[in-house]
Design an enzyme around this catalytic site. Structure first.
Site, PDB file in Angstrom:
ATOM      1  N   LYS A  54       1.032  -3.835  12.475  1.00  0.00           N
ATOM      2  CA  LYS A  54       1.517  -2.366  12.542  1.00  0.00           C
ATOM      3  C   LYS A  54       0.641  -1.555  13.257  1.00  0.00           C
ATOM      4  O   LYS A  54       0.943  -0.722  14.109  1.00  0.00           O
ATOM      5  CB  LYS A  54       1.310  -2.057  10.793  1.00  0.00           C
ATOM      6  CG  LYS A  54       2.402  -2.804  10.170  1.00  0.00           C
ATOM      7  CD  LYS A  54       2.402  -2.728   8.640  1.00  0.00           C
ATOM      8  CE  LYS A  54       3.326  -3.572   8.046  1.00  0.00           C
ATOM      9  NZ  LYS A  54       3.324  -3.689   6.375  1.00  0.00           N
ATOM     10  N   GLN A  98      -0.854  -1.468   2.126  1.00  0.00           N
ATOM     11  CA  GLN A  98      -0.471  -2.769   2.213  1.00  0.00           C
ATOM     12  C   GLN A  98      -0.303  -3.381   0.608  1.00  0.00           C
ATOM     13  O   GLN A  98      -1.397  -3.382   0.097  1.00  0.00           O
ATOM     14  CB  GLN A  98      -1.311  -3.645   3.158  1.00  0.00           C
ATOM     15  CG  GLN A  98      -0.649  -4.928   3.343  1.00  0.00           C
ATOM     16  CD  GLN A  98       0.729  -4.770   4.080  1.00  0.00           C
ATOM     17  OE1 GLN A  98       0.914  -4.210   4.867  1.00  0.00           O
ATOM     18  NE2 GLN A  98       1.736  -5.775   3.610  1.00  0.00           N
ATOM     19  N   ASP A 121       6.315   4.296   3.920  1.00  0.00           N
ATOM     20  CA  ASP A 121       6.980   3.068   3.376  1.00  0.00           C
ATOM     21  C   ASP A 121       8.037   3.189   2.466  1.00  0.00           C
ATOM     22  O   ASP A 121       8.634   2.383   1.986  1.00  0.00           O
ATOM     23  CB  ASP A 121       5.887   2.199   2.427  1.00  0.00           C
ATOM     24  CG  ASP A 121       5.355   0.824   3.298  1.00  0.00           C
ATOM     25  OD1 ASP A 121       6.289   0.258   4.072  1.00  0.00           O
ATOM     26  OD2 ASP A 121       4.393   0.332   2.793  1.00  0.00           O
TER      27      ASP A 121
END
Ligand code: NDP
Length: 292
Positions: A54, A98, A121
């Site tokens: 990322k 994450q 996200d």
């Protein structure tokens, strides 16, 4: 019949190029560089690899990335304080925590704290709630399901009115994929580990999204001829001919399904590359929302 391959690698690259061009346009007009903050708690190797890709994607597309590495025994309060700081930081447009977090941490509470405008996200309950409600739009759609729908649309598959079957009901893939398909007027069946006679249900699908994490589980004779098959699964299959001793396969038996389906995504090179491409698209959108 041999299915048409949906080339996720090429489509993801196109998305990345579009995002890079939009970022360059923003910079040229004097706006700030979009920024993504990543938060990694602990030292899971797979999570560290995802976070690194990322960060690399940000660099490649002209975005800023701010990495926050915390030790595995970080307390709930410390993680929450970090998220609050990132919420307040104007250089940070998107926040990516994450997952999974270490088991002593309350994932739900952490995700809930992320400012909805920075939830790139798409996992905050507010964004998911909006996705589930008629007439409401989430600010961000979770990246992997977003990628699945994007691939279907790019391949020219008609979603409206189609019978869609989603295998798996996880928060990150199956459930949001089902909600997105409903939003696009498909008739959706969601299957899980307690579903009876899975092959019979799958045989009704004009569109199949498989996200269960079971190697080559869906057989060719479960597929309706001409169906569009999106295989989200990523599984290691032992393969002594490979240097690393295994190769990646999906949740669908590709060799069998490719003979029956109308469209199919390969693994690797299907849904996988889309996830980060859509995260980059969401991060750019976050910057546009915060500084139009
Ligand atoms: P989860 O383990 O969170 O969820 C799996 C789902 O599959 C559950 O809903 C489970 O049912 C269901 N399931 C399990 N076994 C069966 C079965 N025998 N029959 C029917 N349903 C079953 O997985 P994820 O959603 O996180 O991931 C799914 C796959 O997608 C994995 O291979 C993962 O690696 C991959 N993935 C790929 C990504 C990408 O970028 N390409 C991103 C994220 C995931 P129940 O709810 O009843 O337990």
């Amino acid at each position: 019949m041999t299915a048409q391959l949906i080339d996720g690698k090429t489509i993801a690259q196109q998305v990345r190029e579009e995002v890079a061009a939009d970022v360059a346009r923003r910079l040229a007009s004097g706006k700030a560089r979009p920024g993504l903050a990543t938060v990694l708690v602990g030292d899971r190797v797979d999570s560290a690899t995802y976070v690194a890709s990322k960060q690399n994607a940000c660099a490649e597309l002209g975005m800023e990335s701010f990495h926050n590495q915390l030790p595995g025994d970080t307390s709930q309060e410390e993680v929450e304080a970090l998220v609050r700081n990132l919420n307040a930081d104007p250089k940070v447009n998107g926040i990516l925590v994450q997952l999974p977090l270490p088991s002593h941490l309350d994932e739900e509470r952490v995700l809930q704290l992320i400012n909805i405008e920075k939830d790139v996200d798409g996992f905050s309950p507010l964004n998911i709630g909006r996705l589930a409600q008629k007439g409401r739009e989430p600010l961000f759609v979770p990246c992997t399901p977003f990628g699945c729908i994007y691939l279907l649309e790019k391949a020219g598959v008609t979603i409206e009115g189609a019978n869609a079957v989603v295998l798996g009901r996880s928060n990150i893939v199956g459930m949001p994929a089902a909600l997105l398909l409903i939003g696009k007027n498909a008739t959706v069946t969601v299957c899980h580990s307690r579903t009876r006679d899975l092959p019979a249900v799958v045989r009704q699908a004009d569109i199949l999204i498989a996200a269960i994490g079971k190697m080559e589980f869906v057989r060719g004779d479960w597929i309706k001829p001409g169906a569009a098959v999106i295989d989200v699964g990523i599984n290691d299959k032992p393969d002594p001919t490979k240097k690393r001793g295994y190769r990646l396969v999906g949740d669908v038996n590709f060799e069998e399904a490719v003979e029956v389906a109308g469209h199919i995504t390969p693994v690797p090179g299907g849904v996988g590359p889309m996830t980060i491409a859509m995260l980059m698209k969401n991060t750019l959108r976050a910057a546009e929302i915060q500084a139009p």
